[in-house]
Design an enzyme around this catalytic site. Structure first.
Site, mmCIF file in Angstrom:
data_model
loop_
_atom_site.group_PDB
_atom_site.id
_atom_site.type_symbol
_atom_site.label_atom_id
_atom_site.label_comp_id
_atom_site.label_asym_id
_atom_site.label_seq_id
_atom_site.Cartn_x
_atom_site.Cartn_y
_atom_site.Cartn_z
ATOM 1 N N GLU A 164 -54.636 86.336 -34.192
ATOM 2 C CA GLU A 164 -53.822 85.202 -33.734
ATOM 3 C C GLU A 164 -54.544 84.572 -32.549
ATOM 4 O O GLU A 164 -55.063 85.286 -31.688
ATOM 5 C CB GLU A 164 -52.443 85.661 -33.260
ATOM 6 C CG GLU A 164 -51.617 84.516 -32.670
ATOM 7 C CD GLU A 164 -50.325 84.994 -32.031
ATOM 8 O OE1 GLU A 164 -49.295 84.983 -32.719
ATOM 9 O OE2 GLU A 164 -50.353 85.374 -30.840
ATOM 10 N N HIS B 186 -32.390 81.531 -34.239
ATOM 11 C CA HIS B 186 -33.677 81.395 -33.558
ATOM 12 C C HIS B 186 -34.655 80.638 -34.440
ATOM 13 O O HIS B 186 -35.651 81.184 -34.915
ATOM 14 C CB HIS B 186 -34.232 82.775 -33.190
ATOM 15 C CG HIS B 186 -33.547 83.344 -31.987
ATOM 16 N ND1 HIS B 186 -33.825 84.582 -31.483
ATOM 17 C CD2 HIS B 186 -32.585 82.822 -31.195
ATOM 18 C CE1 HIS B 186 -33.073 84.799 -30.422
ATOM 19 N NE2 HIS B 186 -32.307 83.746 -30.233
ATOM 20 N N GLU C 174 -51.297 77.331 -32.004
ATOM 21 C CA GLU C 174 -51.369 78.731 -32.466
ATOM 22 C C GLU C 174 -51.927 78.766 -33.883
ATOM 23 O O GLU C 174 -51.566 77.926 -34.709
ATOM 24 C CB GLU C 174 -49.966 79.349 -32.505
ATOM 25 C CG GLU C 174 -49.492 79.822 -31.153
ATOM 26 C CD GLU C 174 -48.104 80.461 -31.246
ATOM 27 O OE1 GLU C 174 -47.439 80.505 -30.213
ATOM 28 O OE2 GLU C 174 -47.702 80.885 -32.350
ATOM 29 N N ARG D 77 -52.727 81.523 -37.161
ATOM 30 C CA ARG D 77 -52.692 82.863 -37.769
ATOM 31 C C ARG D 77 -53.119 82.759 -39.232
ATOM 32 O O ARG D 77 -53.160 81.655 -39.783
ATOM 33 C CB ARG D 77 -51.280 83.470 -37.666
ATOM 34 C CG ARG D 77 -50.926 83.810 -36.237
ATOM 35 C CD ARG D 77 -49.578 84.465 -36.103
ATOM 36 N NE ARG D 77 -48.511 83.491 -36.227
ATOM 37 C CZ ARG D 77 -47.219 83.806 -36.174
ATOM 38 N NH1 ARG D 77 -46.844 85.059 -36.029
ATOM 39 N NH2 ARG D 77 -46.295 82.875 -36.272
HETATM 40 C C1 FAD Z 1 -39.928 82.239 -30.463
HETATM 41 C C2 FAD Z 1 -39.948 82.290 -31.965
HETATM 42 C C3 FAD Z 1 -41.022 82.875 -32.597
HETATM 43 C C4 FAD Z 1 -41.054 82.917 -34.000
HETATM 44 N N1 FAD Z 1 -42.098 83.546 -34.604
HETATM 45 C C5 FAD Z 1 -42.132 83.622 -35.945
HETATM 46 C C6 FAD Z 1 -43.171 84.312 -36.609
HETATM 47 O O1 FAD Z 1 -44.032 84.909 -35.996
HETATM 48 N N2 FAD Z 1 -43.167 84.306 -37.965
HETATM 49 C C7 FAD Z 1 -42.185 83.677 -38.682
HETATM 50 O O2 FAD Z 1 -42.239 83.700 -39.893
HETATM 51 N N3 FAD Z 1 -41.172 83.054 -38.086
HETATM 52 C C8 FAD Z 1 -41.128 83.012 -36.735
HETATM 53 N N4 FAD Z 1 -40.095 82.355 -36.132
HETATM 54 C C9 FAD Z 1 -39.087 81.682 -36.960
HETATM 55 C C10 FAD Z 1 -37.947 82.620 -37.333
HETATM 56 O O3 FAD Z 1 -38.445 83.718 -38.060
HETATM 57 C C11 FAD Z 1 -36.954 81.854 -38.228
HETATM 58 O O4 FAD Z 1 -36.449 80.756 -37.529
HETATM 59 C C12 FAD Z 1 -35.825 82.728 -38.754
HETATM 60 O O5 FAD Z 1 -35.123 82.011 -39.747
HETATM 61 C C13 FAD Z 1 -34.898 83.122 -37.630
HETATM 62 O O6 FAD Z 1 -33.979 84.087 -38.081
HETATM 63 P P1 FAD Z 1 -32.471 84.010 -37.581
HETATM 64 O O7 FAD Z 1 -31.845 85.307 -37.807
HETATM 65 O O8 FAD Z 1 -32.424 83.470 -36.203
HETATM 66 O O9 FAD Z 1 -31.936 82.940 -38.625
HETATM 67 P P2 FAD Z 1 -30.973 81.693 -38.368
HETATM 68 O O10 FAD Z 1 -31.692 80.703 -37.508
HETATM 69 O O11 FAD Z 1 -29.666 82.139 -37.914
HETATM 70 O O12 FAD Z 1 -30.908 81.097 -39.829
HETATM 71 C C14 FAD Z 1 -32.034 80.494 -40.416
HETATM 72 C C15 FAD Z 1 -31.710 80.117 -41.854
HETATM 73 O O13 FAD Z 1 -31.479 81.312 -42.573
HETATM 74 C C16 FAD Z 1 -30.217 81.248 -43.183
HETATM 75 N N5 FAD Z 1 -29.657 82.592 -43.243
HETATM 76 C C17 FAD Z 1 -29.425 83.452 -42.235
HETATM 77 N N6 FAD Z 1 -28.886 84.573 -42.712
HETATM 78 C C18 FAD Z 1 -28.765 84.421 -44.039
HETATM 79 C C19 FAD Z 1 -28.249 85.215 -45.087
HETATM 80 N N7 FAD Z 1 -27.715 86.402 -44.869
HETATM 81 N N8 FAD Z 1 -28.278 84.732 -46.343
HETATM 82 C C20 FAD Z 1 -28.804 83.521 -46.596
HETATM 83 N N9 FAD Z 1 -29.284 82.716 -45.639
HETATM 84 C C21 FAD Z 1 -29.267 83.161 -44.382
HETATM 85 C C22 FAD Z 1 -29.409 80.313 -42.312
HETATM 86 O O14 FAD Z 1 -28.307 79.769 -42.996
HETATM 87 C C23 FAD Z 1 -30.454 79.281 -41.988
HETATM 88 O O15 FAD Z 1 -30.590 78.384 -43.059
HETATM 89 C C24 FAD Z 1 -40.011 82.339 -34.751
HETATM 90 C C25 FAD Z 1 -38.922 81.773 -34.104
HETATM 91 C C26 FAD Z 1 -38.883 81.750 -32.723
HETATM 92 C C27 FAD Z 1 -37.709 81.136 -32.045
#
Ligand code: FAD
Length: 590
Positions: A299, A106, A444, A446
Site C-alpha cells: 500500500e 462507515h 492511496e 493498493r
Molecule cells: C476510514 C475508512 C477506511 C476504509 N477502508 C477500506 C478498505 O481498506 N477496504 C474496503 O474495501 N473498504 C474500506 N472502507 C469502506 C468500508 O468497507 C465500506 O464503507 C463498508 O460498507 C462499511 O461497512 P459498514 O458496516 O459501515 O456498512 P454501512 O455503511 O452501514 O452500510 C454500507 C452498505 O451495506 C449495506 N448493508 C449493511 N449491512 C447489510 C446487511 N446485513 N445486508 C445487506 N446490506 C447491508 C447498507 O445498507 C449499505 O448499503 C473504508 C471506510 C472507511 C470509513
C-alpha cells in the site's frame, strides 16, 4: 435525487434534534448517539404505525463517514433475530416503507442513506450491530465460519485468530460489519508474491469471494411475503447477492477462511515517488511492481506535494525476523489514528479558504508519519495477520475519497500505476496554476487479485456478478486490480471538479485494451463538477457497460433482474440505489 455539493457542509444538527425531542418532553436521550425511544417521539416526527411488537424502535441521528450526509433523526430499529428482520421487512412492504440494513455507517456513497432523507421519509434503518452478531465455526477442513452480518470484521478476525484461522487480506478498519463489507466487495491488498502458493482457504480477491453460502431476505412469490432463504455458492442467483450494492438484506453468511498466517509489515519512507511509480521502461529496482513481486502485499499513501510516499509492504513470515517488533493487537500506527492539533488547525484553514497552505500541510502529514513510525518503532512489525491487516481506527482524519479498481494483467501493474500518477501530478499542477489545491490528502494505491472461483473451496462456485473484482471472461489475462483513491478534506473547493477530471481521464485511459476500471462502491465516483454519484451517463451507461455479459457469464442487466426478482417491491433501496440499479420495470418475482 439530491446530491452533495462542494460547498455544502451542513453543521451537526444535534441542537435541532435535541430541541425537537425536548419539546416533546423527551427524557430518554442517549447522549452517545442522540437516540430517542418511540414512546418519547417528537410529534413532528411520528412513529411508524403497526411496527412489529417487541422489536426496539427509536429515532436516531445518522451521519456517514465523511459527515457529508447527516440526518437529524431517522427511525431505526434493532432486531434480535433474523426472524425479526423478516417481520420488519414484511411490515415495511405492507406499510409502504423502505428498509436500510445499517452496519457502522462507515462509508461515503449514499448506498445506505441519501442526502435529503428526513424523518418524513418512509424508511426504517435496521441496525444489525446490536444483536445480529453471532458466529460459529462451520467446518474445519476446508475451514469455514458462519457469521451474522452485524458482526464487526475486528470481532470476526479475533474469533478466527483464537481458533487458528484468518484471512489473507481485509479492509483496513476493523469497525465495519460483515454485511457492510459484503455489500460493496470489501477488499484489502494482496496478490501472491513470486513463487507463493495459495494456502487452502486463502484468496487474493474481495471478502465477497469468501462466501460459501448466504442467507438473505427474499420475496416468496407463492406465499406472497418475504422469507429467509439460503443460497449456496453454486446457486446461480448467489452471484447477484455476493456484492449487491444495497439491494438486498443478508442476515447470515458462511465464509471460507484459511489457517492463520503471521505477517510482517515493513514501512518505507525513503523511496522517491519518481522511482516507486516510474515508467516501467525506466527499469528501476525499487518500483511498486518489484515490491509486489517480492512480497505480494503493498500500500502506498502519497501525501500532497511530497516526494516520498509511505510504502507499506506486507509479507507472509512464519517466524519473527530479528529486526521486527512483535505486535499483539491491531492498530499499530497511532500517529495516523490521532490527528495532532497543528494538523487539524491547518486542515481547517485550508477548507476555509487558505488552499495555498496545502503543500505545507502535505509536508506536515509526511513529517508526522516519519516521526510517528520512529517514535512507535513501527517500521517493521510482525504478528498474527489480524494485527497487521487492521490499521485504521475511527479516530483517524475524516476525509472524502474517490475510488476505482483498475483491472489489468499483473505484468502491466507498473504501467497502470505510472500512467495514473503522472496524470495526477499534471492535474495537481494545472489546478495549482489556477490557485486551487483540491487533492489535499493525497493518493492511496493498493493491488489485489480478482474474484476467481478457483480460489473458492466450493464445487461449481459461481463468481460474484457486481464485485469490482468480478472476472472478465473476455479478458482472462486480467488477473489483478489496482485500487486508486484520491483523498481530500470534506468541503475542499474544487474537489468535485478534480475528481470529475480524474474519472474522465481514467475512463479514457483504462478503456478496455490493456485495462478497464470499475467504481469502488463504498467511495466516490460518477462525478460532475458539482457532486459525486451524480453523473447520469456514468450511472446509466458507463457502469453497466463495465459489467458486460460475456459468453455464459451474465452481466449487469442479469444481476439487476435477479435482485429485482428477490425484492420486486424494492423494499431494499433508496432513491440513489434506484438511480444506480434502475427502478424500471420489475422482473417477474420468483
Ligand atoms: C476510514 C475508512 C477506511 C476504509 N477502508 C477500506 C478498505 O481498506 N477496504 C474496503 O474495501 N473498504 C474500506 N472502507 C469502506 C468500508 O468497507 C465500506 O464503507 C463498508 O460498507 C462499511 O461497512 P459498514 O458496516 O459501515 O456498512 P454501512 O455503511 O452501514 O452500510 C454500507 C452498505 O451495506 C449495506 N448493508 C449493511 N449491512 C447489510 C446487511 N446485513 N445486508 C445487506 N446490506 C447491508 C447498507 O445498507 C449499505 O448499503 C473504508 C471506510 C472507511 C470509513
Amino acid at each position: 435525487m439530491q446530491t452533495l455539493h462542494d460547498d455544502e457542509r451542513p453543521g451537526i444538527s444535534r441542537r435541532r434534534f435535541l430541541a425537537g425531542s425536548i419539546a416533546a418532553g423527551t427524557t430518554a436521550l442517549w447522549a452517545r448517539s442522540f437516540r430517542v425511544t418511540a414512546a418519547h417521539a417528537d410529534p413532528a416526527c411520528p412513529a411508524p404505525t403497526g411496527f412489529p411488537n417487541g422489536i426496539e424502535l427509536y429515532r436516531q441521528a445518522f451521519e456517514n463517514w465523511s459527515g457529508e450526509i447527516k440526518v437529524d433523526s431517522l427511525w431505526t430499529c434493532a432486531p434480535r433475530t433474523a426472524h425479526d428482520v423478516v417481520d420488519i421487512v414484511n411490515w415495511a412492504h405492507a406499510h409502504g416503507y423502505r428498509v436500510r440494513p445499517r452496519g457502522m455507517a462507515h462509508g461515503w456513497s449514499p448506498l445506505l442513506v441519501t442526502p435529503g432523507t428526513s424523518c418524513d421519509t418512509k424508511v426504517v434503518l435496521v441496525d444489525t450491530t446490536q444483536h445480529l452478531t453471532a458466529m460459529r465455526m462451520a467446518a474445519s477442513s476446508p475451514a469455514a465460519v458462519t457469521v451474522e452480518t452485524g458482526a464487526s470484521m475486528e470481532t470476526l478476525l479475533g474469533y478466527l485468530e483464537q481458533r487458528g484461522y484468518g484471512m489473507t487480506a481485509t479492509p483496513a478498519p476493523g469497525d465495519v460489519t460483515v454485511g457492510g463489507v459484503l455489500a460493496i466487495d470489501g477488499h484489502g491488498t494482496a496478490v501472491p508474491a513470486r513463487g507463493e502458493k495459495r494456502e487452502p482457504g486463502h484468496l487474493y480477491g474481495s471478502v465477497s469471494n469468501r462466501v460459501l453460502s448466504v442467507t438473505a431476505v427474499v420475496w416468496d412469490r407463492r406465499r406472497r411475503h418475504y422469507v429467509l432463504r439460503t443460497f449456496d455458492r453454486a446457486h446461480p442467483e448467489c452471484r447477484a447477492l455476493l456484492t449487491h450494492l444495497g439491494r438486498s438484506f443478508l442476515t447470515e453468511v458462511t465464509l471460507q477462511v484459511g489457517e492463520n498466517q503471521n505477517l510482517r509489515c515493513q514501512s518505507f519512507v525513503d523511496i522517491p515517488a519518481a522511482e516507486l511509480f516510474a515508467d516501467p521502461s525506466a527499469g528501476g529496482s525499487r518500483t511498486l511492481a518489484s515490491y509486489i513481486e517480492s512480497a505480494g502485499r503493498v500500500e502506498t499513501i502519497w501525501f500532497p506535494y511530497t516526494d516520498n510516499p509511505w510504502l507499506k509492504v506486507w509479507s507472509v513470515c512464519a517466524h519473527k525476523p530479528s529486526r521486527s517488533r512483535a505486535v499483539t493487537e491491531p492498530y499499530n500506527y497511532p500517529f495516523s489514528d490521532n490527528v495532532p492539533n497543528e494538523l487539524s488547525t491547518l486542515a481547517d484553514q485550508i477548507v476555509t479558504g487558505r488552499g495555498e497552505l496545502t503543500p505545507a500541510f502535505g509536508r506536515m502529514c509526511q513529517a508526522a508519519t516519519i516521526a510517528g513510525l520512529a517514535a512507535t518503532r513501527s517500521h517493521d512489525l510482525w504478528g498474527p495477520s489480524k494485527n497487521l491487516l487492521l490499521y485504521i481506527k475511527p479516530s483517524t482524519m475524516r476525509v472524502r475519497a474517490n475510488g476505482y479498481a483498475v483491472m489489468t494483467a499483473r505484468s502491466n501493474i507498473q504501467r497502470v500505476v505510472s500512467d495514473f500518477t503522472s496524470s495526477y501530478l499534471d492535474r495537481v499542477a494545472a489546478f495549482e496554476a489556477r490557485g486551487m489545491y483540491p487533492a489535499n490528502m493525497g493518493v492511496e494505491i493498493r493491488v489485489t487479485g480478482i474474484d476467481v472461483t478457483n480460489e473458492v473451496d466450493f464445487p461449481a462456485a459461481c463468481p460474484p456478478a457486481l464485485s469490482a473484482l468480478a472476472p472478465r471472461p473476455d479478458h482472462p489475462e486480467w488477473d489483478v486490480a489496482v485500487w486508486f483513491d484520491v483523498l481530500s478534506l470534506p468541503g475542499t473547493k474544487g474537489a468535485n471538479e478534480f475528481f470529475r477530471e480524474t474519472e474522465e481521464w481514467m475512463l479514457e485511459r483504462y478503456s478496455g485494451s490493456d485495462a478497464a476500471m470499475r467504481p469502488e462502491w463504498s467511495k466516490g465516483w460518477a462525478y460532475t463538477d458539482e457532486a459525486a454519484w451524480a453523473n447520469p451517463t456514468m450511472l446509466r451507461e458507463t457502469i453497466p457497460r463495465a459489467f458486460p455479459r460475456a459468453g455464459s457469464a451474465p452481466g449487469w442487466a442479469w444481476a439487476m433482474a435477479t435482485l429485482n426478482a428477490h425484492d420486486p417491491h424494492r423494499v431494499f433501496g433508496n432513491t440513489f440505489v434506484d438511480a444506480l440499479t434502475g427502478a424500471g420495470p420489475r422482473a417477474a418475482a420468483t
